[in-house]
Design a protein around this motif. Structure first.
Motif, PDB file in Angstrom:
ATOM      1  N   VAL A  46     -92.648  55.260 -88.922  1.00 48.26           N
ATOM      2  CA  VAL A  46     -92.055  54.068 -89.227  1.00 48.26           C
ATOM      3  C   VAL A  46     -91.833  53.256 -88.093  1.00 48.26           C
ATOM      4  O   VAL A  46     -91.149  53.940 -87.067  1.00 48.26           O
ATOM      5  CB  VAL A  46     -90.867  54.224 -90.049  1.00 48.26           C
ATOM      6  N   ILE A  47     -92.271  52.050 -87.693  1.00 47.99           N
ATOM      7  CA  ILE A  47     -91.981  51.238 -86.711  1.00 47.99           C
ATOM      8  C   ILE A  47     -90.695  50.628 -87.352  1.00 47.99           C
ATOM      9  O   ILE A  47     -90.822  49.655 -88.171  1.00 47.99           O
ATOM     10  CB  ILE A  47     -92.938  50.243 -86.315  1.00 47.99           C
ATOM     11  N   THR A  54     -92.705  40.064 -83.986  1.00 46.95           N
ATOM     12  CA  THR A  54     -93.341  41.695 -84.036  1.00 46.95           C
ATOM     13  C   THR A  54     -94.229  41.975 -85.338  1.00 46.95           C
ATOM     14  O   THR A  54     -95.276  42.514 -85.356  1.00 46.95           O
ATOM     15  CB  THR A  54     -92.240  42.555 -83.697  1.00 46.95           C
ATOM     16  N   GLN A  55     -93.414  41.502 -86.522  1.00 43.71           N
ATOM     17  CA  GLN A  55     -94.157  41.728 -87.592  1.00 43.71           C
ATOM     18  C   GLN A  55     -95.593  41.194 -87.767  1.00 43.71           C
ATOM     19  O   GLN A  55     -96.601  41.471 -88.085  1.00 43.71           O
ATOM     20  CB  GLN A  55     -93.439  41.100 -88.879  1.00 43.71           C
ATOM     21  N   MET A  67     -87.919  45.882 -91.378  1.00 43.73           N
ATOM     22  CA  MET A  67     -87.132  45.003 -90.580  1.00 43.73           C
ATOM     23  C   MET A  67     -85.784  45.541 -90.676  1.00 43.73           C
ATOM     24  O   MET A  67     -85.292  45.764 -91.633  1.00 43.73           O
ATOM     25  CB  MET A  67     -87.181  43.659 -91.299  1.00 43.73           C
ATOM     26  N   THR A  68     -85.119  45.715 -89.345  1.00 45.35           N
ATOM     27  CA  THR A  68     -83.810  46.121 -89.019  1.00 45.35           C
ATOM     28  C   THR A  68     -83.020  44.907 -88.577  1.00 45.35           C
ATOM     29  O   THR A  68     -83.621  44.062 -88.295  1.00 45.35           O
ATOM     30  CB  THR A  68     -83.913  47.464 -88.268  1.00 45.35           C
ATOM     31  N   SER A  69     -81.774  45.265 -88.448  1.00 45.04           N
ATOM     32  CA  SER A  69     -80.810  44.319 -87.889  1.00 45.04           C
ATOM     33  C   SER A  69     -81.056  43.858 -86.533  1.00 45.04           C
ATOM     34  O   SER A  69     -81.279  44.898 -85.777  1.00 45.04           O
ATOM     35  CB  SER A  69     -79.363  44.708 -87.957  1.00 45.04           C
ATOM     36  N   SER A  74     -78.142  49.998 -80.044  1.00 43.96           N
ATOM     37  CA  SER A  74     -78.918  50.970 -79.445  1.00 43.96           C
ATOM     38  C   SER A  74     -80.207  51.514 -80.580  1.00 43.96           C
ATOM     39  O   SER A  74     -80.011  51.222 -81.753  1.00 43.96           O
ATOM     40  CB  SER A  74     -78.273  52.498 -79.238  1.00 43.96           C
ATOM     41  N   GLY A  75     -81.211  52.124 -79.972  1.00 42.62           N
ATOM     42  CA  GLY A  75     -82.322  52.420 -80.794  1.00 42.62           C
ATOM     43  C   GLY A  75     -81.775  53.416 -81.988  1.00 42.62           C
ATOM     44  O   GLY A  75     -82.236  53.500 -82.719  1.00 42.62           O
ATOM     45  N   THR A  76     -80.974  54.368 -81.534  1.00 43.51           N
ATOM     46  CA  THR A  76     -80.280  55.215 -82.455  1.00 43.51           C
ATOM     47  C   THR A  76     -79.764  54.406 -83.758  1.00 43.51           C
ATOM     48  O   THR A  76     -80.160  55.054 -85.106  1.00 43.51           O
ATOM     49  CB  THR A  76     -79.287  56.165 -81.975  1.00 43.51           C
ATOM     50  N   ASP A  77     -79.021  53.610 -83.438  1.00 40.86           N
ATOM     51  CA  ASP A  77     -78.430  52.651 -84.592  1.00 40.86           C
ATOM     52  C   ASP A  77     -79.627  52.270 -85.556  1.00 40.86           C
ATOM     53  O   ASP A  77     -79.620  52.205 -86.945  1.00 40.86           O
ATOM     54  CB  ASP A  77     -77.762  51.584 -84.110  1.00 40.86           C
ATOM     55  N   ARG A  78     -80.824  51.659 -84.715  1.00 44.06           N
ATOM     56  CA  ARG A  78     -81.716  51.111 -85.552  1.00 44.06           C
ATOM     57  C   ARG A  78     -82.600  52.468 -86.429  1.00 44.06           C
ATOM     58  O   ARG A  78     -82.981  52.085 -87.486  1.00 44.06           O
ATOM     59  CB  ARG A  78     -82.884  50.476 -84.505  1.00 44.06           C
TER      60      ARG A  78
END
Length: 245
Positions: A46-47, A54-55, A67-69, A74-78
């Motif tokens: 998953v990206i 980006t989409q 789609m994330t916030s 950080s990347g870990t949060d995503r």
């Protein structure tokens, strides 16, 4: 299920829109996903994007986009946001979006670490580290214990430590439980001081197993790094690359 998640924040501070930088006609993030998809141990890739630009840039490619916030620190949060929606994900690989040369075998090696039931979290380290890299505070170094767990991550090392130092490659693996446990902790003092998120795990008793390799990765943090990747891939820079403006 084993899932690979590629955090893809568009506006990185050092190199804005680097994930869309052109590599032979494709956005860099597409190369990362392409390499990750070759890993035999991943059931899904998953990206995790945060912007419509980006989409749109990835519309022609057949990748799973979530789609994330935009507010993640950080990347870990995503990664965590994605995994909360993936109820069957038991092992999670956090694959950096600026590693277009990542070898699929390295990802498989990280997954294999979890054959040991004691492993909660894993990361890649490399024996290949030059003198200049040892002295470079921007290159993160790892020190291991006798069980190949990380004792510490450092930006600066001293002479007495040099024989035991490995170069850290910032790709992580977690069990589902350890990922959410990590996320539940507040940033630690050492994490804030050294700007190393992984220290939060060590400071809260989460062991990180090191996968020892001889890999020679190039993370793209600057345009110079991008040119190094292009050189390795034998791709010439395009003079009209709009994504680098």
């Amino acid at each position: 299920m084993v899932i690979g998640v590629i955090p893809a924040r568009l506006n990185s501070s050092r190199f804005p829109k680097k994930i869309l930088a052109d590599l032979g006609g494709k956005p860099m993030i597409a190369y990362v996903a392409e390499q990750a998809s070759k890993a035999q141990k991943l059931d899904k890739v998953v990206i995790a994007i945060d912007d419509k630009e980006t989409q749109e840039a990835l519309e022609e490619f057949d990748y799973n986009l979530v789609m994330t916030s935009k507010n993640h620190i950080s990347g870990t949060d995503r990664v965590s946001e994605v995994v909360k929606k993936e109820s069957e994900a038991e092992i999670i690989i956090n694959i950096q979006g600026d590693e277009p040369l990542i070898e699929p075998d390295l990802i498989d090696g990280l997954v294999n670490l979890f054959k040991d039931n004691e492993v909660e979290m894993g990361t890649i380290i490399s024996r290949k580290i030059t003198v200049s890299e040892l002295l470079d505070k921007n290159i993160v170094k790892a020190i291991l214990d006798e069980k190949q767990n990380i004792k510490d991550f450092k930006r600066n090392v001293y002479d007495i430590e040099i024989g035991a130092v490995y170069r850290h490659i910032g790709i992580y693996a977690y069990t589902r439980e350890s990922l959410f446990k990590f996320q539940s902790f507040q940033p630690s003092g050492r994490e804030i001081e050294k700007s190393l998120e992984q220290l939060r795990a060590l400071d809260n008793g989460i062991k990180i197993r090191g996968l020892i390799t001889n890999c020679d990765q190039i993370a793209v943090d600057t345009k110079e790094d991008l040119n190094r990747v292009r050189a390795r891939m034998s791709i010439k820079k395009k003079p009209d690359n709009r994504n680098e403006k």
